[in-house]
Enzyme design. Structure first.
Site, PDB file in Angstrom:
ATOM      1  N   GLU A  59       0.828  -1.202   0.000  1.00  0.00           N
ATOM      2  CA  GLU A  59       0.000   0.000   0.000  1.00  0.00           C
ATOM      3  C   GLU A  59       0.868   1.259   0.000  1.00  0.00           C
ATOM      4  OE1 GLU A  59      -3.383   0.104  -0.387  1.00  0.00           O
ATOM      5  OE2 GLU A  59      -2.906  -1.977  -0.859  1.00  0.00           O
ATOM      6  N   TRP A  62       2.037   1.653  -3.546  1.00  0.00           N
ATOM      7  CA  TRP A  62       1.037   2.224  -4.445  1.00  0.00           C
ATOM      8  C   TRP A  62       1.002   3.745  -4.313  1.00  0.00           C
ATOM      9  CZ3 TRP A  62      -0.564   0.190  -8.581  1.00  0.00           C
ATOM     10  CH2 TRP A  62      -0.836  -1.169  -8.695  1.00  0.00           C
ATOM     11  N   TRP A  90     -19.678  10.491 -21.584  1.00  0.00           N
ATOM     12  CA  TRP A  90     -20.224  10.601 -20.232  1.00  0.00           C
ATOM     13  C   TRP A  90     -21.632  11.183 -20.282  1.00  0.00           C
ATOM     14  CZ3 TRP A  90     -17.370   7.910 -17.130  1.00  0.00           C
ATOM     15  CH2 TRP A  90     -15.983   7.882 -17.278  1.00  0.00           C
ATOM     16  N   ASN A 126     -11.013   2.661   2.507  1.00  0.00           N
ATOM     17  CA  ASN A 126     -10.475   2.526   1.157  1.00  0.00           C
ATOM     18  C   ASN A 126     -11.289   1.585   0.275  1.00  0.00           C
ATOM     19  OD1 ASN A 126      -8.214   2.976  -0.819  1.00  0.00           O
ATOM     20  ND2 ASN A 126      -8.084   0.752  -0.615  1.00  0.00           N
ATOM     21  N   TRP A 144     -15.381  10.814 -14.195  1.00  0.00           N
ATOM     22  CA  TRP A 144     -14.591  10.565 -12.993  1.00  0.00           C
ATOM     23  C   TRP A 144     -14.069  11.847 -12.368  1.00  0.00           C
ATOM     24  CZ3 TRP A 144      -9.596  12.301 -12.904  1.00  0.00           C
ATOM     25  CH2 TRP A 144      -8.951  12.529 -14.125  1.00  0.00           C
ATOM     26  N   TRP A 167      -8.773   7.686  -8.856  1.00  0.00           N
ATOM     27  CA  TRP A 167      -9.979   7.898  -9.658  1.00  0.00           C
ATOM     28  C   TRP A 167      -9.772   7.433 -11.096  1.00  0.00           C
ATOM     29  CZ3 TRP A 167     -14.923   8.478  -8.908  1.00  0.00           C
ATOM     30  CH2 TRP A 167     -15.357   8.861  -7.639  1.00  0.00           C
TER      31      TRP A 167
END
Length: 219
Positions: A59, A62, A90, A126, A144, A167
Site C-alpha cells: 500500500e 502504491w 459521459w 479505502n 470521474w 480515480w
C-alpha cells in the site's frame, strides 16, 4: 498490522492504519512507516503475519507509484492518462445523480454509507472508496473528474497524487493493465466486506432494523 492483509478490506472493522492524513500533510513519511513496520515485524514486536506486512508495504508502494505518475503527468487530476478515453460519452447530470451520490442518497446501502461517512467525518474506508467510485463512473456514467473534485473537497487525506491516480484507476483511464469494464457490484461488495451490515447500519440508520439477509438489498 495484525490481520491487516484481510482486515483492511472490512469497513465494519477498525483494521486500517489511519495514517493517510498524516502522510498527506508530511507529519510522517513513507520511509518512516516502511522501516518501522519492517523493524516491528523482524523484532517480534508485531504479531502481524508476513502477508500482513507485505500487504501494508504494498500500500505504501502504491502511494509512491501515484507520485511517480503525477510527476510525469502534471495534469493527472484533469486529463485522462489514457487519451483514448477523451471521447468517452459521459452522461450529463440532468437527473441530479451527482448530488444524490454526494449526499449518500442513491438507494444502494454500502454506497450511501460510504458517502455519508465521508461527508460527516472527512474520511472514508479505502474499499468503500473503490465501490463508490465505481458506482459513480460505471453505474451512473458520470465523469470521474466530478468524483475526483468531490473527494478533493471533502477528504482530510485528499492527496494530489493518490486521489487523481485512484480515480483514474477506477474509471479505467489510468495506468492499469485491466480494461475499462472492471465494475464493483455494490451489492456483492457489501455482502462480502460488510457481512453483518454493521457499517451500513451505522451510517444509514433508516435501514438498521433490516435483517442481515436484506441489509445490502433492501428493495
Amino acid at each position: 498490522m495484525d490481520g491487516y492483509a484481510e482486515g483492511r478490506n472490512r469497513p465494519d472493522l477498525p483494521s486500517t492504519s489511519k495514517l493517510s492524513p498524516h502522510l498527506r500533510f508530511g507529519e510522517i513519511s513513507v520511509r518512516q512507516c516502511w522501516h518501522a513496520a519492517v523493524q516491528a515485524h523482524e523484532s517480534g514486536e508485531s504479531r502481524a503475519s508476513p502477508a500482513d506486512l507485505d500487504t501494508f508495504l504494498k500500500e505504501l508502494g502504491w502511494r509512491e507509484f501515484s507520485y511517480h505518475l503525477l510527476h510525469h503527468n502534471p495534469d493527472l487530476a484533469r486529463a485522462n492518462h489514457n487519451a483514448r478515453f477523451d471521447a468517452f460519452p459521459w452522461r450529463g447530470d440532468g437527473a441530479g445523480d451527482l448530488a444524490a451520490w454526494q449526499r449518500g442518497r442513491t438507494g444502494y446501502p454500502v454506497v450511501d454509507a460510504g458517502m455519508r461517512q465521508l461527508y460527516a467525518t472527512g474520511w472514508m474506508h479505502n474499499r468503500v472508496r473503490m465501490i463508490v467510485g465505481s458506482f459513480l463512473v460505471k453505474h451512473l456514467l458520470l465523469d470521474w473528474r466530478a468524483g475526483e473534485r468531490w473527494f478533493w473537497d471533502t477528504l482530510v487525506d485528499a492527496d494530489p497524487a493518490s486521489n487523481a491516480a485512484s480515480w483514474q484507476w477506477v474509471a479505467g483511464s489510468g495506468a492499469d493493465a485491466a480494461p475499462y469494464f472492471r465494475i464493483f457490484n455494490p451489492i456483492i461488495q457489501g455482502e462480502k466486506f460488510d457481512p453483518d451490515g454493521a457499517y451500513v447500519r451505522h451510517w444509514v440508520p433508516e435501514l438498521a432494523r433490516l435483517p442481515r439477509s436484506l441489509i445490502h438489498k433492501p428493495w
